[in-house]
Design an enzyme around this catalytic site. Sequence first.
Site, PDB file in Angstrom:
ATOM      1  N   HIS A 121     -30.028 -23.147  27.895  1.00 42.31           N
ATOM      2  CA  HIS A 121     -30.274 -23.701  28.626  1.00 42.31           C
ATOM      3  C   HIS A 121     -30.526 -25.278  28.286  1.00 42.31           C
ATOM      4  O   HIS A 121     -30.395 -25.794  26.751  1.00 42.31           O
ATOM      5  CB  HIS A 121     -31.336 -23.253  29.268  1.00 42.31           C
ATOM      6  CG  HIS A 121     -32.312 -24.360  30.419  1.00 42.31           C
ATOM      7  ND1 HIS A 121     -33.009 -25.023  30.477  1.00 42.31           N
ATOM      8  CD2 HIS A 121     -31.898 -23.266  31.658  1.00 42.31           C
ATOM      9  CE1 HIS A 121     -33.330 -25.041  31.434  1.00 42.31           C
ATOM     10  NE2 HIS A 121     -32.853 -24.386  32.545  1.00 42.31           N
ATOM     11  N   ASP A 198     -35.549 -17.749  23.277  1.00 39.46           N
ATOM     12  CA  ASP A 198     -35.281 -18.866  24.786  1.00 39.46           C
ATOM     13  C   ASP A 198     -35.291 -16.783  25.666  1.00 39.46           C
ATOM     14  O   ASP A 198     -34.436 -16.241  25.558  1.00 39.46           O
ATOM     15  CB  ASP A 198     -34.849 -19.701  24.857  1.00 39.46           C
ATOM     16  CG  ASP A 198     -34.913 -19.725  26.574  1.00 39.46           C
ATOM     17  OD1 ASP A 198     -35.249 -18.297  27.632  1.00 39.46           O
ATOM     18  OD2 ASP A 198     -33.815 -20.485  27.010  1.00 39.46           O
ATOM     19  N   GLN A 201     -35.172 -15.634  30.436  1.00 41.81           N
ATOM     20  CA  GLN A 201     -33.919 -14.520  31.709  1.00 41.81           C
ATOM     21  C   GLN A 201     -33.735 -13.106  31.308  1.00 41.81           C
ATOM     22  O   GLN A 201     -33.158 -13.161  31.192  1.00 41.81           O
ATOM     23  CB  GLN A 201     -32.304 -15.213  31.800  1.00 41.81           C
ATOM     24  CG  GLN A 201     -32.747 -16.697  32.031  1.00 41.81           C
ATOM     25  CD  GLN A 201     -32.523 -16.581  33.687  1.00 41.81           C
ATOM     26  OE1 GLN A 201     -32.845 -14.867  34.385  1.00 41.81           O
ATOM     27  NE2 GLN A 201     -32.790 -17.671  34.088  1.00 41.81           N
ATOM     28  N   LYS A 224     -40.677 -16.941  36.871  1.00 41.53           N
ATOM     29  CA  LYS A 224     -39.072 -15.415  36.603  1.00 41.53           C
ATOM     30  C   LYS A 224     -39.438 -13.668  36.449  1.00 41.53           C
ATOM     31  O   LYS A 224     -38.636 -13.363  36.753  1.00 41.53           O
ATOM     32  CB  LYS A 224     -37.885 -16.249  35.776  1.00 41.53           C
ATOM     33  CG  LYS A 224     -37.759 -17.522  36.087  1.00 41.53           C
ATOM     34  CD  LYS A 224     -36.609 -18.125  34.688  1.00 41.53           C
ATOM     35  CE  LYS A 224     -36.472 -18.704  34.250  1.00 41.53           C
ATOM     36  NZ  LYS A 224     -35.206 -20.105  35.346  1.00 41.53           N
ATOM     37  N   CYS A 364     -28.204 -26.486  34.513  1.00 42.45           N
ATOM     38  CA  CYS A 364     -28.870 -26.278  33.181  1.00 42.45           C
ATOM     39  C   CYS A 364     -28.495 -26.567  32.369  1.00 42.45           C
ATOM     40  O   CYS A 364     -28.906 -26.053  31.258  1.00 42.45           O
ATOM     41  CB  CYS A 364     -30.654 -26.194  32.945  1.00 42.45           C
ATOM     42  SG  CYS A 364     -31.153 -26.894  34.952  1.00 42.45           S
TER      43      CYS A 364
END
Length: 409
Positions: A121, A198, A201, A224, A364
């Site tokens: 991202h 990261d 997600q 999220k 993104c």
Amino acid sequence: MNVHDIRRQFPILDQEVNGKPLVYLDSSATSQKPIQVIETVEKYYKEINSNVHRGVHTLGTRATDAYEGAREKVRKFINAKSTQEVIFTRGTTTALNTVAASYAADNLKAGDEIVITYMEHHSNIIPWQQVARRTGAVLKYIPLQEDGTISLEDVKATVTANTRVVSVMQVSNVLGVINPVKEIAKIAHENGAIMVVDGAQSAPHMKIDVQDLDCDFLAFSGHKMCAPTGIGVLYGKKHLLENMEPIEFGGEMIDFVHLQESTWKELPWKFEAGTPIIAGAIGLGAAIDFLNEIGLDNIEEHEHKLAAYALEKMSAVPGMTIYGPLDAAKRAGLVTFNIEDVHPHDVATVLDAEGIAVRAGHHCAQPLMKWLKASATARASFYLYNTEDDIDKLVEGLVKTKEYFSDVF
Ligand code: 7TS
């Protein structure tokens, strides 16, 4: 897990959009919020609202207890050793920028390497580009295999003794692939580099144990994972955070302020300058309680089944291109796609008229779009409240879209 009972806890899902029952398939952008989280935030503002870590008055103490209680919930959620390793941020983007601007900018020099992947991202690309510009470090990319997955051989070939930072997403917001971050962390450490994950997600959808992954930093966003917007987390190993300089300065983060110099509070507060995101953090704590009650393993299994069902049904739509591995075993709960001769914005517009919310664009991830040779794609992403019926409606909508554009052009 009974998905219909879960759905009832999300008031927003019980509505019509454009005259059709809402089918929300954009949880990778932001998830919906259960009533428990909404009511916790409402209760905070109605009954507790006060600034934290300051006064001795009762509401101030209650707000501080609730805020720090939320930090403990996050600690347990990711199995960090200590709450000193849990820093509240605005989200994944701020967390990754903090690692880059503080740890990397101060520890890297010309010729050092930062290693990321082609699927990252933008928030896990641009902060490293900036560090590379400032320090003379080199930004390198782990290539992707044909199906969009990463091979450990390629990781070993890219990470060298000059690598100081490896930063990789655990789950791709476009390809849906689950990356072997534990194994990548091992390769990073063998080469003397730190490992940044990261988790934007992954944290909402699967169990994360930072001690088991042995990552040095982990970033994720509350919005999220059923929490409000504006709250996120940076986890960092204590010995690293202790030796890092804050990147924001002001109230809340200081110990003593003299005319020419100041000293900082201990961890984690030295990284939380200014009045913190109190209601957001408490809302995140409520979201974690909610997710734990259902069970992250159950959520992961549910989404995995939905992804397999979606891959099967969507593949049958004429003119469909699906990005990422077609093997559901390699995937989390999202499917990115294009329909031949139809721009993804048109796909999203036709679906919206049917009450179906999907995202269209570059997500993104422009370097990945280039790799995929697509300027844009459409994406359906699932969460614990989605059903096979949602996917059936999506597929009906996609067939309609294809037919509509075949008739017009
Ligand atoms: N990293 C990944 C893997 C993401 O998917 C996102 C947001 C971010 C970082 C940034 O998170 P933020 O909360 O700081 O904005 N991804 C998306 C998406 O896929 N669609 O909208 C936002």
